[in-house]
Enzyme design. Structure first.
Site, PDB file in Angstrom:
ATOM      1  N   TYR A 274      -0.498   8.425  -2.331  1.00  0.00           N
ATOM      2  CA  TYR A 274      -0.530   8.203  -3.773  1.00  0.00           C
ATOM      3  C   TYR A 274      -1.752   8.883  -4.404  1.00  0.00           C
ATOM      4  O   TYR A 274      -1.757   9.179  -5.581  1.00  0.00           O
ATOM      5  CB  TYR A 274      -0.616   6.700  -4.089  1.00  0.00           C
ATOM      6  CG  TYR A 274       0.642   5.887  -3.881  1.00  0.00           C
ATOM      7  CD1 TYR A 274       1.793   6.427  -3.316  1.00  0.00           C
ATOM      8  CD2 TYR A 274       0.682   4.547  -4.273  1.00  0.00           C
ATOM      9  CE1 TYR A 274       2.933   5.649  -3.134  1.00  0.00           C
ATOM     10  CE2 TYR A 274       1.818   3.772  -4.111  1.00  0.00           C
ATOM     11  CZ  TYR A 274       2.943   4.324  -3.527  1.00  0.00           C
ATOM     12  OH  TYR A 274       4.066   3.545  -3.367  1.00  0.00           O
ATOM     13  N   GLY A 275      -2.790   9.068  -3.569  1.00  0.00           N
ATOM     14  CA  GLY A 275      -4.084   9.536  -4.085  1.00  0.00           C
ATOM     15  C   GLY A 275      -4.069  10.916  -4.699  1.00  0.00           C
ATOM     16  O   GLY A 275      -5.004  11.300  -5.406  1.00  0.00           O
TER      17      GLY A 275
ATOM     18  N   ASP B 212       0.870  -1.180   0.000  1.00  0.00           N
ATOM     19  CA  ASP B 212       0.000   0.000   0.000  1.00  0.00           C
ATOM     20  C   ASP B 212       0.903   1.224   0.000  1.00  0.00           C
ATOM     21  O   ASP B 212       2.110   1.137   0.253  1.00  0.00           O
ATOM     22  CB  ASP B 212      -0.892  -0.011   1.254  1.00  0.00           C
ATOM     23  CG  ASP B 212      -1.786   1.230   1.343  1.00  0.00           C
ATOM     24  OD1 ASP B 212      -2.329   1.639   0.295  1.00  0.00           O
ATOM     25  OD2 ASP B 212      -1.913   1.809   2.432  1.00  0.00           O
ATOM     26  N   SER B 213       0.291   2.368  -0.254  1.00  0.00           N
ATOM     27  CA  SER B 213       1.046   3.624  -0.216  1.00  0.00           C
ATOM     28  C   SER B 213       1.520   3.935   1.211  1.00  0.00           C
ATOM     29  O   SER B 213       2.407   4.748   1.400  1.00  0.00           O
ATOM     30  CB  SER B 213       0.153   4.756  -0.711  1.00  0.00           C
ATOM     31  OG  SER B 213      -1.018   4.802   0.073  1.00  0.00           O
TER      32      SER B 213
ATOM     33  N   GLU C 174      -4.908   8.990   9.513  1.00  0.00           N
ATOM     34  CA  GLU C 174      -3.483   8.901   9.870  1.00  0.00           C
ATOM     35  C   GLU C 174      -3.169   9.673  11.151  1.00  0.00           C
ATOM     36  O   GLU C 174      -2.201   9.362  11.832  1.00  0.00           O
ATOM     37  CB  GLU C 174      -2.629   9.375   8.695  1.00  0.00           C
ATOM     38  CG  GLU C 174      -2.812   8.386   7.569  1.00  0.00           C
ATOM     39  CD  GLU C 174      -1.813   8.457   6.459  1.00  0.00           C
ATOM     40  OE1 GLU C 174      -1.049   9.424   6.401  1.00  0.00           O
ATOM     41  OE2 GLU C 174      -1.834   7.535   5.636  1.00  0.00           O
TER      42      GLU C 174
ATOM     43  N   CYS D 262     -11.225   3.022  -0.564  1.00  0.00           N
ATOM     44  CA  CYS D 262      -9.918   3.481  -0.087  1.00  0.00           C
ATOM     45  C   CYS D 262      -9.597   2.635   1.144  1.00  0.00           C
ATOM     46  O   CYS D 262     -10.472   2.403   1.989  1.00  0.00           O
ATOM     47  CB  CYS D 262      -9.977   4.955   0.290  1.00  0.00           C
ATOM     48  SG  CYS D 262      -8.479   5.556   1.093  1.00  0.00           S
ATOM     49  N   THR D 263      -8.345   2.210   1.214  1.00  0.00           N
ATOM     50  CA  THR D 263      -7.978   1.273   2.275  1.00  0.00           C
ATOM     51  C   THR D 263      -8.082   1.865   3.683  1.00  0.00           C
ATOM     52  O   THR D 263      -8.133   1.125   4.658  1.00  0.00           O
ATOM     53  CB  THR D 263      -6.540   0.778   2.058  1.00  0.00           C
ATOM     54  OG1 THR D 263      -5.743   1.889   1.675  1.00  0.00           O
ATOM     55  CG2 THR D 263      -6.494  -0.280   1.003  1.00  0.00           C
ATOM     56  N   HIS D 264      -8.112   3.185   3.795  1.00  0.00           N
ATOM     57  CA  HIS D 264      -8.226   3.794   5.125  1.00  0.00           C
ATOM     58  C   HIS D 264      -9.662   3.771   5.664  1.00  0.00           C
ATOM     59  O   HIS D 264      -9.877   3.847   6.858  1.00  0.00           O
ATOM     60  CB  HIS D 264      -7.793   5.264   5.082  1.00  0.00           C
ATOM     61  CG  HIS D 264      -6.313   5.465   4.962  1.00  0.00           C
ATOM     62  ND1 HIS D 264      -5.584   4.993   3.913  1.00  0.00           N
ATOM     63  CD2 HIS D 264      -5.442   6.117   5.774  1.00  0.00           C
ATOM     64  CE1 HIS D 264      -4.314   5.343   4.072  1.00  0.00           C
ATOM     65  NE2 HIS D 264      -4.204   6.025   5.197  1.00  0.00           N
TER      66      HIS D 264
ATOM     67  N   CYS E  28      -4.170  -1.152  -2.130  1.00  0.00           N
ATOM     68  CA  CYS E  28      -4.293   0.304  -2.229  1.00  0.00           C
ATOM     69  C   CYS E  28      -5.216   0.551  -3.411  1.00  0.00           C
ATOM     70  O   CYS E  28      -4.935   0.091  -4.525  1.00  0.00           O
ATOM     71  CB  CYS E  28      -2.914   0.905  -2.497  1.00  0.00           C
ATOM     72  SG  CYS E  28      -2.910   2.673  -2.853  1.00  0.00           S
ATOM     73  N   ASN E  29      -6.314   1.233  -3.163  1.00  0.00           N
ATOM     74  CA  ASN E  29      -7.261   1.477  -4.252  1.00  0.00           C
ATOM     75  C   ASN E  29      -6.652   2.339  -5.339  1.00  0.00           C
ATOM     76  O   ASN E  29      -6.901   2.130  -6.523  1.00  0.00           O
ATOM     77  CB  ASN E  29      -8.512   2.165  -3.706  1.00  0.00           C
ATOM     78  CG  ASN E  29      -9.489   1.177  -3.130  1.00  0.00           C
ATOM     79  OD1 ASN E  29     -10.433   0.780  -3.784  1.00  0.00           O
ATOM     80  ND2 ASN E  29      -9.251   0.749  -1.902  1.00  0.00           N
ATOM     81  N   THR E  30      -5.854   3.318  -4.930  1.00  0.00           N
ATOM     82  CA  THR E  30      -5.259   4.222  -5.918  1.00  0.00           C
ATOM     83  C   THR E  30      -4.323   3.430  -6.833  1.00  0.00           C
ATOM     84  O   THR E  30      -4.396   3.544  -8.068  1.00  0.00           O
ATOM     85  CB  THR E  30      -4.489   5.342  -5.197  1.00  0.00           C
ATOM     86  OG1 THR E  30      -5.394   6.005  -4.305  1.00  0.00           O
ATOM     87  CG2 THR E  30      -3.932   6.348  -6.176  1.00  0.00           C
TER      88      THR E  30
END
Ligand code: DGL
Length: 261
Positions: free
Chosen positions: A38-39, A6-7, A148, A180-182, A69-71
């Site tokens: 990355y987004g 992931d980013s 974050e 989005c992974t978050h 990571c979706n992006t």
């Protein structure tokens, strides 16, 4: 080993789900914390970073890759599959499969970073299978920094989530994809704000399910994976904050290995 990247930290939600579904499988995680997010980057840059992330994991012994990571999934999956001869999972396809599987629901909302929403990947994939579905994208750029910062339950976060979801509420969506992974870390707030009748698709869970299913049907790949329940966590920049959030997500002590790209 199953390689997951992931980013930054968000992909740990996928590791958490993988460990629930496949507790014996060894996993190596790489979070590109030095170059996150990355987004907000251009597609060319995201592809370059994703290729380097994949190379890093393969050099360390990964036998298959999960792009958590979706992006990166929305931008770089094609480039990764062209370059690397190992099974590669993107985080988007399993969520799409789940979204199209409910014949009674036709109105889908997708939330994600600007890069993911602008790529229209969810819309294209969903409409290719179910042209009757309506797909509405909503970028939510402030949610990644809030997660974050560990602001998972703060009033400010609730207000921002509400504001982002308002246009999707007006469209009367019936399914909401957390693109989005978050965002799985904000799932409870998101469910409250969008309404309990909306079905939320958490891509970390759907991804883990589809990896499990794949391994079950592909014993040749499964046989190459070690199963000692070990997990390594590598990052391109070690920070206290990453350590703290990683331990919050995984609910266990985590030792970070620094990798210089
Ligand atoms: N991991 C990214 C995603 O799932 C979010 C963070 C970033 O922008 O890098 O899209």
């Amino acid at each position: 080993m199953i390689g997951v990247f992931d980013s930054g930290i968000g992909g740990l939600t996928v590791v958490r789900a993988l460990r629930r579904h496949l507790p014996d499988y060894d996993i190596i995680y790489f979070g590109d914390t030095a170059r996150t997010p990355y987004g907000t980057k251009s597609p060319e840059t995201v592809v370059r970073y994703a290729v380097e992330d994949a190379e890093t994991l393969l050099q360390k012994g990964a036998r298959m890759l999960v792009v958590a990571c979706n992006t990166a999934s929305s931008t770089a999956t094609g480039a990764l599959r062209e370059r690397f001869d190992v099974p590669i999972f993107d985080v988007i396809s399993p969520a799409v499969t789940m979204a199209v599987s409910d014949p009674k629901r036709t109105r889908v909302g997708v939330i994600g970073t600007r890069a993911t929403v602008n790529s229209r990947i969810y819309e294209d994939k969903i409409k290719a299978i179910r042209p009757d579905m309506k797909v509405y994208g909503q970028p939510c750029p402030l949610l990644v920094p809030l997660v974050e910062e560990g602001w998972l339950k703060k009033g400010e976060t609730r207000k921002i989530v509400k504001k982002y979801l308002h246009p999707l509420k007006l469209k009367q969506i019936e399914i909401l994809i957390l693109g989005c992974t978050h965002y799985p870390l904000l799932k409870d707030i998101i469910q409250v704000k969008i309404g309990k009748r909306v079905k939320i698709i958490d891509s970390s869970e759907t991804m883990a399910d589809s990896v499990k299913d794949f391994l079950h049907h592909n014993p040749n790949v499964d046989g190459r994976l070690n199963k000692n329940g070990a997990c390594r966590f590598c990052v391109s920049d070690v920070t206290e904050q990453f350590q703290k959030i990683a331990e919050t997500i995984l609910k266990t002590a985590v030792t970070l290995e620094h990798i210089k790209l």
